[in-house]
Motif scaffolding. Structure first.
Motif, PDB file in Angstrom:
ATOM      1  N   UNK A   1       0.834  -1.209   0.000  1.00 49.18           N
ATOM      2  CA  UNK A   1       0.000   0.000   0.000  1.00 49.18           C
ATOM      3  C   UNK A   1       0.862   1.249   0.000  1.00 49.18           C
ATOM      4  N   UNK A   2       1.921   1.221   0.786  1.00 55.45           N
ATOM      5  CA  UNK A   2       2.817   2.375   0.860  1.00 55.45           C
ATOM      6  C   UNK A   2       3.491   2.625  -0.482  1.00 55.45           C
ATOM      7  N   UNK A   3       3.862   1.533  -1.159  1.00 53.91           N
ATOM      8  CA  UNK A   3       4.511   1.665  -2.463  1.00 53.91           C
ATOM      9  C   UNK A   3       3.569   2.282  -3.486  1.00 53.91           C
ATOM     10  N   UNK A   4       2.302   1.897  -3.395  1.00 51.02           N
ATOM     11  CA  UNK A   4       1.309   2.454  -4.317  1.00 51.02           C
ATOM     12  C   UNK A   4       1.096   3.942  -4.038  1.00 51.02           C
ATOM     13  N   UNK A   5       1.009   4.274  -2.736  1.00 51.66           N
ATOM     14  CA  UNK A   5       0.720   5.652  -2.356  1.00 51.66           C
ATOM     15  C   UNK A   5       1.918   6.571  -2.516  1.00 51.66           C
ATOM     16  N   UNK A   6       3.095   5.992  -2.584  1.00 56.65           N
ATOM     17  CA  UNK A   6       4.304   6.824  -2.615  1.00 56.65           C
ATOM     18  C   UNK A   6       4.352   7.732  -3.837  1.00 56.65           C
ATOM     19  N   UNK A   7       3.705   7.307  -4.918  1.00 51.85           N
ATOM     20  CA  UNK A   7       3.722   8.135  -6.128  1.00 51.85           C
ATOM     21  C   UNK A   7       3.041   9.484  -5.905  1.00 51.85           C
ATOM     22  N   UNK A   8       2.218   9.543  -4.850  1.00 48.52           N
ATOM     23  CA  UNK A   8       1.539  10.805  -4.545  1.00 48.52           C
ATOM     24  C   UNK A   8       2.280  11.623  -3.496  1.00 48.52           C
ATOM     25  N   UNK A   9       3.374  11.117  -3.007  1.00 45.99           N
ATOM     26  CA  UNK A   9       4.108  11.807  -1.943  1.00 45.99           C
ATOM     27  C   UNK A   9       4.845  13.024  -2.498  1.00 45.99           C
ATOM     28  N   UNK A  10       5.051  14.036  -1.656  1.00 43.78           N
ATOM     29  CA  UNK A  10       5.876  15.178  -2.084  1.00 43.78           C
ATOM     30  C   UNK A  10       7.328  14.756  -2.258  1.00 43.78           C
ATOM     31  N   UNK A  11       8.042  15.518  -3.029  1.00 36.82           N
ATOM     32  CA  UNK A  11       9.443  15.224  -3.305  1.00 36.82           C
ATOM     33  C   UNK A  11      10.348  16.034  -2.385  1.00 36.82           C
ATOM     34  N   UNK A  12      11.646  15.803  -2.534  1.00 38.93           N
ATOM     35  CA  UNK A  12      12.615  16.620  -1.789  1.00 38.93           C
ATOM     36  C   UNK A  12      12.449  18.096  -2.129  1.00 38.93           C
ATOM     37  N   UNK A  13      12.146  18.350  -3.389  1.00 36.02           N
ATOM     38  CA  UNK A  13      11.962  19.740  -3.826  1.00 36.02           C
ATOM     39  C   UNK A  13      10.751  20.357  -3.135  1.00 36.02           C
ATOM     40  N   UNK A  14       9.684  19.557  -2.968  1.00 38.17           N
ATOM     41  CA  UNK A  14       8.493  20.056  -2.282  1.00 38.17           C
ATOM     42  C   UNK A  14       8.794  20.382  -0.825  1.00 38.17           C
ATOM     43  N   UNK A  15       9.506  19.489  -0.166  1.00 36.18           N
ATOM     44  CA  UNK A  15       9.847  19.724   1.242  1.00 36.18           C
ATOM     45  C   UNK A  15      10.734  20.956   1.382  1.00 36.18           C
ATOM     46  N   UNK A  16      11.701  21.070   0.468  1.00 29.13           N
ATOM     47  CA  UNK A  16      12.574  22.238   0.489  1.00 29.13           C
ATOM     48  C   UNK A  16      11.792  23.512   0.221  1.00 29.13           C
ATOM     49  N   UNK A  17      10.841  23.430  -0.712  1.00 23.85           N
ATOM     50  CA  UNK A  17      10.018  24.598  -1.022  1.00 23.85           C
ATOM     51  C   UNK A  17       9.182  25.041   0.165  1.00 23.85           C
ATOM     52  N   UNK A  18       8.636  24.074   0.905  1.00 25.25           N
ATOM     53  CA  UNK A  18       7.842  24.405   2.084  1.00 25.25           C
ATOM     54  C   UNK A  18       8.712  25.058   3.156  1.00 25.25           C
ATOM     55  N   UNK A  19       9.946  24.577   3.269  1.00 26.59           N
ATOM     56  CA  UNK A  19      10.870  25.160   4.242  1.00 26.59           C
ATOM     57  C   UNK A  19      11.202  26.609   3.873  1.00 26.59           C
ATOM     58  N   UNK A  20      11.460  26.832   2.592  1.00 27.30           N
ATOM     59  CA  UNK A  20      11.775  28.188   2.131  1.00 27.30           C
ATOM     60  C   UNK A  20      10.582  29.118   2.299  1.00 27.30           C
ATOM     61  N   UNK A  21       9.376  28.574   2.094  1.00 28.82           N
ATOM     62  CA  UNK A  21       8.169  29.377   2.284  1.00 28.82           C
ATOM     63  C   UNK A  21       8.031  29.808   3.732  1.00 28.82           C
TER      64      UNK A  21
END
Length: 499
Positions: free
Chosen positions: A139-159
């Motif tokens: 289930x986790x493998x299937x859902x992982x495609x919807x997870x944020x990326x490193x870029x998303x996490x970095x973007x949230x931090x910069x925000x």
């Protein structure tokens, strides 16, 4: 096992005794007795040899039991950690799904969601992989495609750091979740603060690296535990301070780093380098008769931003520098507007309120129902939807200044802007006009209107505006640009350039 082996041995001896009685003792006795004794002796020797070997096996088994207990303890710790994680997430998702926009309206919640899905869920996956759980992993493998990326996490931090700058928030307030209009405080852990500092560091932003590494160090010194050590924090902090030009403090922090980790080779090398630079700096100051940085003091400042109206724009976002005077306020009114006897508005005129006198900005109330708002949001979600974490729109004009714009030939320039606010915002998110110092705040179900062009068709450069980043809450807007074509009789041309 031993009793069985002894019984077998006794049977063999009894059989041997019977054999002796049946034989002629005169001829066979001495030899058979010797053979018998040798047989018994050899049997006992094998038996004691087995016991000796088994004593080793006992200690081996003891070690196995110890290892088994350690394995069980480790598995229990994993299960306990997974259970704790599940219980925490169960409670958290119950809160977040009850009001998704309200939850994500808090920028710390939004950042931590990115961090959880991009980093922490993967750590949990690694933990669970050590203990088979096929259904969960599938289930986790299937859902992982919807997870944020490193870029998303970095973007949230910069925000989060952009909000910190725009609204002049100290790191401790953000870490403890003390933001305007917030009831439930959401805190950042020492590891969260460290990750924010690393994002800034990897981006070459030493100012924010310094702020968040200092916050990490503060929380460590207050007794909070995490996966980061004091030495790791000091390593980033000392180098960032050096990059900010504060040699003396860089030396002090490097000494603290060496005290925390005496084997840190790079720290010793850096200390020598910083000391040499400081000696050279002192020598240069003496030769040029310029005061040293010790007497002048070193001021830490955010990176230089060359946007001309940046200071004015951010001040307006904070509610500072708004040029609403008492005299201007007296010229603003509320009224019922029927669209110059528009049949549709004669029975139910619209509520109109002046927000600004010149240029004239008005707000209309109850222009969108909740159902209409939800429908627009549903249509918008698959595309560019609303302002995200720290989302903003830099100062801009709504009218086109390019004379050969393709749209100008068919529809004309953007005569006016009609901006729908489809949500309330707890803090931040204002629409500001740096040129004349106005700030218009979102109110759900209302819309604001202003002209971008003078009656002559020339652009009104005073209407340069920006959307401030949302500090707390969720901002949904939709807009309608009214073009020149088709408006000739509703707004006739003026006789002068600024009519």
């Amino acid at each position: 096992m031993f009793s069985g082996f002894s019984f077998h041995l006794r049977v063999q001896l009894r059989n041997e005794k019977n054999l002796l009685h049946s034989l002629n003792m005169r001829y066979f006795s001495p030899c058979l007795l010797w053979i018998s004794w040798c047989y018994v002796s050899q049997t006992r020797a094998e038996f004691f040899t087995s016991i000796g070997q088994m004593t080793d096996l006992i200690y081996l088994e003891k070690d196995l039991v110890k290892s088994l207990k350690e394995y069980i303890t480790a598995e229990e710790a994993k299960l306990s950690a997974i259970k704790s994680w599940a219980e925490k997430l169960d409670e958290l998702t119950h809160t977040s799904t009850s009001d998704p926009e309200g939850y994500l309206g808090h920028p710390v919640n939004a950042y931590k969601l990115m961090k959880r899905l991009n980093t922490e869920w993967l750590r949990l996956e690694s933990l669970v992989l050590q203990h088979t759980s096929d259904n969960f992993i599938a289930n986790l493998s299937i859902q992982r495609q919807h997870f944020p990326t490193n870029e998303d996490e970095s973007g949230a931090a910069k925000a989060l750091m952009r909000l910190q700058d725009t609204y002049r928030l100290d790191s401790d307030s953000i870490s403890k979740g003390r933001l305007p209009g917030v009831q439930d405080l959401v805190s950042l852990s020492v590891d969260d603060c460290f990750e924010l500092g690393k994002v800034a560091y990897n981006d070459g932003d030493y100012y924010h690296t310094l702020l968040w590494m200092e916050q990490t160090l503060k929380q460590l010194e207050e007794g909070e535990t995490g996966g980061v050590t004091k030495a790791e924090v000091l390593d980033y902090l000392s180098y960032s301070v050096y990059q900010m030009g504060d040699l003396r403090r860089a030396i002090e922090l490097t000494k603290c780093l060496i005290a925390a980790d005496p084997k840190h080779l790079r720290a010793k090398s850096n200390l020598n380098y910083f000391n040499n630079l400081l000696r050279q700096q002192k020598q240069d100051d003496e030769e040029s008769d310029v005061e040293s940085s010790e007497s002048q003091g070193v001021k830490y400042a955010p990176p230089v931003d060359y946007l001309p109206e940046r200071d004015t724009y951010e001040a307006l976002c904070r509610g500072e520098g708004i040029k609403m005077t008492a005299r201007r306020q007296r010229r603003l009114f509320c009224r019922y507007h029927n669209g110059n006897s528009n049949p549709r508005l004669l029975i139910a005129p619209i509520k109109e309120e002046d927000e600004w006198d010149s240029p004239h900005i008005v707000r209309y109330y109850e222009v969108l129902s909740d159902a209409e708002i939800e429908r627009i949001k549903d249509l918008a979600k698959p595309r560019v939807a609303n302002y995200g974490v720290g989302g903003q729109y830099e100062p801009h004009f709504d009218f086109s200044r390019r004379p050969f714009d393709r749209n100008l030939a068919t529809e004309g320039n953007r005569l006016a802007t009609y901006l729908n606010y489809m949500s309330d915002v707890t803090a931040g998110g204002a629409t500001v006009f740096p040129d004349f110092g106005a700030a218009i705040y979102p109110k759900k179900g209302t819309a604001v209107f202003w002209y971008n062009l003078f009656r002559s068709g020339e652009g009104d450069y005073r209407t340069r505006h920006a959307a401030c980043p949302v500090l707390v809450g969720s901002k949904w807007v939709s807009n309608k640009w009214i073009h020149e074509r088709g408006q000739e009789f509703k707004r006739p041309c003026g006789l002068t350039e600024v009519d």
